[in-house]
Scaffold this motif. Structure first.
Motif, mmCIF file in Angstrom:
data_model
loop_
_atom_site.group_PDB
_atom_site.id
_atom_site.type_symbol
_atom_site.label_atom_id
_atom_site.label_comp_id
_atom_site.label_asym_id
_atom_site.label_seq_id
_atom_site.Cartn_x
_atom_site.Cartn_y
_atom_site.Cartn_z
ATOM 1 N N THR A 150 0.836 -1.196 0.000
ATOM 2 C CA THR A 150 0.000 0.000 0.000
ATOM 3 C C THR A 150 0.873 1.250 0.000
ATOM 4 O O THR A 150 1.837 1.332 0.762
ATOM 5 C CB THR A 150 -0.920 0.026 1.226
ATOM 6 O OG1 THR A 150 -1.720 -1.151 1.233
ATOM 7 C CG2 THR A 150 -1.816 1.259 1.209
ATOM 8 N N MET A 151 0.526 2.216 -0.838
ATOM 9 C CA MET A 151 1.236 3.486 -0.834
ATOM 10 C C MET A 151 0.600 4.404 0.207
ATOM 11 O O MET A 151 -0.611 4.643 0.185
ATOM 12 C CB MET A 151 1.183 4.144 -2.213
ATOM 13 C CG MET A 151 1.895 5.486 -2.284
ATOM 14 S SD MET A 151 3.669 5.378 -1.894
ATOM 15 C CE MET A 151 4.281 4.459 -3.312
ATOM 16 N N ILE A 152 1.408 4.881 1.132
ATOM 17 C CA ILE A 152 0.943 5.800 2.162
ATOM 18 C C ILE A 152 1.440 7.200 1.819
ATOM 19 O O ILE A 152 2.643 7.439 1.759
ATOM 20 C CB ILE A 152 1.462 5.394 3.554
ATOM 21 C CG1 ILE A 152 0.906 4.025 3.954
ATOM 22 C CG2 ILE A 152 1.096 6.446 4.594
ATOM 23 C CD1 ILE A 152 1.446 3.508 5.273
ATOM 24 N N ASN A 153 0.524 8.112 1.562
ATOM 25 C CA ASN A 153 0.855 9.513 1.328
ATOM 26 C C ASN A 153 0.510 10.297 2.584
ATOM 27 O O ASN A 153 -0.520 10.055 3.219
ATOM 28 C CB ASN A 153 0.065 10.051 0.132
ATOM 29 C CG ASN A 153 0.429 9.356 -1.160
ATOM 30 O OD1 ASN A 153 1.506 9.536 -1.695
ATOM 31 N ND2 ASN A 153 -0.488 8.528 -1.671
ATOM 32 N N PHE A 154 1.362 11.232 2.944
ATOM 33 C CA PHE A 154 1.126 11.979 4.179
ATOM 34 C C PHE A 154 1.576 13.424 4.035
ATOM 35 O O PHE A 154 2.440 13.755 3.218
ATOM 36 C CB PHE A 154 1.850 11.321 5.355
ATOM 37 C CG PHE A 154 3.319 11.080 5.121
ATOM 38 C CD1 PHE A 154 4.255 12.083 5.323
ATOM 39 C CD2 PHE A 154 3.770 9.843 4.690
ATOM 40 C CE1 PHE A 154 5.608 11.863 5.110
ATOM 41 C CE2 PHE A 154 5.124 9.609 4.468
ATOM 42 C CZ PHE A 154 6.047 10.621 4.681
ATOM 43 N N THR A 155 0.978 14.273 4.857
ATOM 44 C CA THR A 155 1.388 15.678 4.934
ATOM 45 C C THR A 155 2.134 15.963 6.222
ATOM 46 O O THR A 155 2.692 17.044 6.384
ATOM 47 C CB THR A 155 0.182 16.624 4.836
ATOM 48 O OG1 THR A 155 -0.726 16.332 5.914
ATOM 49 C CG2 THR A 155 -0.544 16.426 3.512
ATOM 50 N N GLY A 156 2.128 15.006 7.135
ATOM 51 C CA GLY A 156 2.818 15.180 8.407
ATOM 52 C C GLY A 156 2.616 13.969 9.288
ATOM 53 O O GLY A 156 2.094 12.928 8.861
ATOM 54 N N GLU A 157 3.030 14.103 10.552
ATOM 55 C CA GLU A 157 2.964 12.988 11.498
ATOM 56 C C GLU A 157 1.541 12.514 11.708
ATOM 57 O O GLU A 157 1.295 11.303 11.839
ATOM 58 C CB GLU A 157 3.609 13.414 12.825
ATOM 59 C CG GLU A 157 3.827 12.286 13.820
ATOM 60 C CD GLU A 157 2.714 12.123 14.841
ATOM 61 O OE1 GLU A 157 2.769 11.171 15.640
ATOM 62 O OE2 GLU A 157 1.778 12.956 14.844
#
Length: 297
Positions: A223-230
């Motif tokens: 799974t690709m996990i995209n994030f903007t922060g913690e």
């Protein structure tokens, strides 16, 4: 349920999160750090007590809770600077629960004890923070660095290097194929924590430069996990089945003194569904065949 039993499980978390050594650390650019480092340990201890023992919570709750348990002095420390409108919320008494400000971290990995321990004396460390997630939550095989790796240069002035992330991307990912082979799998995870400085304080900027805590990583299931922060990272990681398998393995290794595969694995489904918490999973290890049976051979 006894005080001794809770203390035993608290020692597991001491080792698992590796947070109690924060009291032996120095932060060269933060003059007040030494005055609150012991409070950081107690904050995490109180937080675990509230989530795991009082709330019968699991790993997902530890990673995504929107509360924390600082002392009054620690709340003041966290609120230093311009990161929080109105400052960090002060507890009604030392180590009472407070709700964290929105958008500035969630769960145990946003607490000073973890962040400061997994950092350098004068800078944050995307590598150390990323490695924790990579090893302790994703349960990935340990990687061996090549021999004679020089320390990361944090002093030289280089064109286009304004932030810690710039430096790590330049020296780990772009200029050295030897470093890049490994660092590309965990440094991006660590970039999610870049809004937190080496002392565990939230920051809007590093010096005068905007923080970039966005990124992406591939979970063990592809799974690709995209994030903007913690916050985003922990919310996504908490839904990964592997973290519960990993926690079960670490609990069993701690209880039995053995890292044999599959010990304690019968509790994984219940941990993942939330039908039992970490304390219950630990207690139920006493009913595992490894504990109750012996071979006659």
């Amino acid at each position: 349920a006894t005080a001794a039993g809770k203390q035993m499980l608290q020692r597991f978390f001491d080792q698992y999160f590796d947070y109690t050594s924060v009291t032996s650390l120095q932060k060269t650019n933060i003059s007040t750090f030494a005055t609150v480092s012991a409070d950081m340990v107690q904050e995490t201890h109180s937080f675990i007590d509230q989530i795991v023992f009082q709330g019968s919570g699991g790993l997902k709750s530890l990673l995504t809770a929107t509360t924390t348990n600082p002392s009054r002095a620690l709340a003041t420390y966290y609120g230093t600077g311009n990161a929080y409108t109105g400052g960090f919320p002060a507890p009604s008494a030392d180590y009472a629960s407070v709700t964290r400000p929105n958008g500035v971290g969630i769960g145990v990995l946003a607490q000073g004890s973890f962040l400061a321990t997994h950092a350098s004396p004068d800078t944050s460390s995307p590598t150390k923070r990323g490695l924790f997630v990579y090893y302790k939550l994703f349960c990935q095989p340990h990687l061996s660095p090549p021999p004679n790796v020089p320390p990361l240069d944090t002093t030289s002035v280089m064109t286009g290097i304004n932030t810690t992330r710039d430096r790590y991307e330049k020296l780990h990912a772009q200029t050295s194929s030897t470093c890049s082979y490994c660092h590309k799998v965990f440094d991006p995870i660590g970039f999610a924590f870049e809004h937190f400085d080496e002392g565990g304080r939230y920051r809007a900027k590093e010096k005068t430069f905007d923080i970039n805590s966005t990124g992406a990583t591939t979970a063990p299931d592809g799974t690709m996990i995209n994030f903007t922060g913690e916050d985003d990272l922990m919310s996504a990681v908490a839904n990964q089945p592997i973290i519960h398998q990993c926690m079960s393995a670490y609990l069993a290794a701690y209880a039995f003194g053995s890292d044999e595969a599959c010990l304690g694995a019968s509790q994984v489904t219940a941990l993942q569904s939330g039908s039992i918490g970490i304390a219950d999973a630990f207690a139920k290890l006493a009913a595992e065949p490894h504990f109750t049976q012996r071979s006659t051979q």
